[in-house]
Design an enzyme around this catalytic site. Structure first.
Site, mmCIF file in Angstrom:
data_model
loop_
_atom_site.group_PDB
_atom_site.id
_atom_site.type_symbol
_atom_site.label_atom_id
_atom_site.label_comp_id
_atom_site.label_asym_id
_atom_site.label_seq_id
_atom_site.Cartn_x
_atom_site.Cartn_y
_atom_site.Cartn_z
ATOM 1 N N TYR A 41 -6.085 6.893 3.720
ATOM 2 C CA TYR A 41 -6.202 5.848 2.704
ATOM 3 C C TYR A 41 -5.523 4.550 3.157
ATOM 4 O O TYR A 41 -6.134 3.469 3.168
ATOM 5 C CB TYR A 41 -5.604 6.282 1.347
ATOM 6 C CG TYR A 41 -5.425 5.056 0.488
ATOM 7 C CD1 TYR A 41 -6.512 4.485 -0.145
ATOM 8 C CD2 TYR A 41 -4.191 4.401 0.432
ATOM 9 C CE1 TYR A 41 -6.391 3.296 -0.845
ATOM 10 C CE2 TYR A 41 -4.061 3.204 -0.259
ATOM 11 C CZ TYR A 41 -5.155 2.667 -0.901
ATOM 12 O OH TYR A 41 -5.039 1.479 -1.558
ATOM 13 N N ASP A 91 -9.504 6.737 -2.511
ATOM 14 C CA ASP A 91 -8.315 7.094 -3.278
ATOM 15 C C ASP A 91 -8.775 7.767 -4.579
ATOM 16 O O ASP A 91 -9.957 8.083 -4.737
ATOM 17 C CB ASP A 91 -7.497 5.833 -3.574
ATOM 18 C CG ASP A 91 -8.149 4.992 -4.656
ATOM 19 O OD1 ASP A 91 -9.382 4.958 -4.681
ATOM 20 O OD2 ASP A 91 -7.429 4.402 -5.477
ATOM 21 N N CYS A 114 -17.557 2.494 -20.512
ATOM 22 C CA CYS A 114 -18.859 2.354 -19.851
ATOM 23 C C CYS A 114 -19.633 1.122 -20.329
ATOM 24 O O CYS A 114 -20.467 0.589 -19.593
ATOM 25 C CB CYS A 114 -19.676 3.621 -20.053
ATOM 26 S SG CYS A 114 -18.878 5.108 -19.403
ATOM 27 N N GLU A 161 0.812 -1.211 0.000
ATOM 28 C CA GLU A 161 0.000 0.000 0.000
ATOM 29 C C GLU A 161 0.850 1.267 0.000
ATOM 30 O O GLU A 161 0.501 2.262 -0.628
ATOM 31 C CB GLU A 161 -0.961 0.000 1.191
ATOM 32 C CG GLU A 161 -2.064 -1.047 1.089
ATOM 33 C CD GLU A 161 -2.947 -0.856 -0.136
ATOM 34 O OE1 GLU A 161 -2.947 0.243 -0.729
ATOM 35 O OE2 GLU A 161 -3.644 -1.815 -0.517
#
Length: 354
Positions: free
Chosen positions: A110, A128, A189, A27
């Site tokens: 985060y 994020d 999309c 991370e």
DNA sequence: GACACGTGGGG
DNA sequence: TCCCCAAGTGT
């Protein structure tokens, strides 16, 4: 989202472990950094520092060497410091509560939510860049997404949507969707599991979100750098101060051009200011352009020999004399690495133009 | 709240 | 070629 994630998630090394330390390392590396860039660093870093104790016991220079090229080097310095804190204050176990994990250097909202949800299955939603973009589009959030007010609204939305049974997977699903489908430009999309409920898609305004202020033009600096050789063909390098830009990395001495001085004059002045020595036989070596996070530079490198000496180190800025081969043992910024590549290139394949 | 803080890929 | 910007945090 969970169904889509189970079908479409990419294979990643940090998805093969439940070790909180490894998830934490991943991370930190992933902050502002693409997955494909992180992969190799992640493997090499954990090979060198397989446990939090190994990282805590390592030298700062060694940690930075393994971070070389990854950027945002405060991440490495803070991770190193935080590892020592985990060993000293938490018996070597990465904290599993919000209060305790937020005390670690380099762990903000985060990363705390990411580690707690992925490693410990705690119900904290991450926010994020990906989640911000996905939620801004789905709910057509018509406010500046960079403000703390909007951040609060988006975090509330994320926490409402969070699946309490699989918080880590839900968080990763949102980020994966943002990375693969709901991309900043030309989102896909047609392949999105949320397209039926997405307000921006309904209005055909996907690319208008998230709303952000216009960016300012970035400044430019001319930098002079000295490749100073001694009589044994060793090079003079210097370590940057611990904090600030490229903190703790090694470099060739140099600095900004001032007023109307020539680049060579700037080079001589900077080498004298930083190490108290002069240069002779100075000649242009190489010029390159480089972009940092918030400004750009043109680097003008000169090659020369030590005129007097010996050098004197400034506080927190030790120097070394090293051979070209030994340069690989030190962590250098990318722009300096390009100079080193050029040095090696001319050593290996002497050109007619040298 | 504003700004500092790296690098490389993609459009 | 240039600009955007990416699994953000610290001061």
């Amino acid at each position: 989202m969970l169904d889509w994630y189970d079908t479409h998630k990419r294979s990643m090394p940090w998805r093969e472990t439940d070790d909180p330390y490894r998830i934490w390392v991943s991370e930190i590396m992933l902050q502002q950094t693409r997955v494909d860039t992180v992969r190799d660093y992640y493997h090499r870093f954990l090979e060198a520092f397989p446990t939090v104790e190994a990282l805590a016991d390592a030298d700062r220079d060694t940690v930075l060497k393994h971070w070389e090229g990854l950027g945002f080097y405060a991440r490495a310095r803070h991770l190193h410091t935080a590892a020592q804190h985990v060993v000293d204050e938490h018996d070597g176990t990465v904290p599993s509560t919000m209060d305790a994990i937020k005390d670690l250097k380099g762990v903000g909202p985060y990363t705390a939510a990411a580690v707690l949800s992925i490693a410990y299955r705690k119900p904290h939603a991450v926010l994020d860049g990906n989640v911000t973009r996905v939620l801004s589009r789905v709910f057509a959030v018509d406010e500046d997404a960079t403000t703390s007010a909007a951040e609060g609204h988006l975090r509330d939305l994320a926490n409402e949507l969070l699946d309490p049974d699989r918080p880590g997977d839900f968080n990763q699903a949102m980020m994966e969707l943002g990375a693969l489908v709901c991309t900043p430009r030309t989102p896909h999309c047609d392949r999105c599991p949320l397209n039926a409920v997405c307000r921006a898609h309904d209005a055909g305004t996907e690319e208008d979100y998230p709303i952000t202020p216009e960016s300012e033009p970035v400044p430019h600096e001319d930098i002079a750098v000295g490749l100073v050789f001694d009589d044994n063909d060793r090079l003079l390098i210097q370590r940057r101060p611990d904090e600030g830009l490229l903190g703790g990395l090694w470099e060739f001495p140099g600095g900004k051009q001032e007023g109307d001085e020539s680049m060579e004059a700037a080079c001589r002045r900077e080498v004298r200011e930083e190490l108290g020595v002069g240069m002779t036989d100075v000649e242009p070596f190489y010029t390159l352009s480089h972009a940092y996070s918030h400004f750009k530079i043109t680097l003008h490198a000169f090659r020369g020999r030590l005129a007097d000496g010996p050098p004197e180190a400034r506080e927190d800025q030790p120097f070394r004399w090293v051979t070209v081969d030994e340069l690989d043992d030190y962590a250098f910024p990318r722009a300096n690495r390009r100079l080193i590549e050029e040095l090696v290139r001319r050593q290996t394949e002497p050109s007619l133009f040298d």
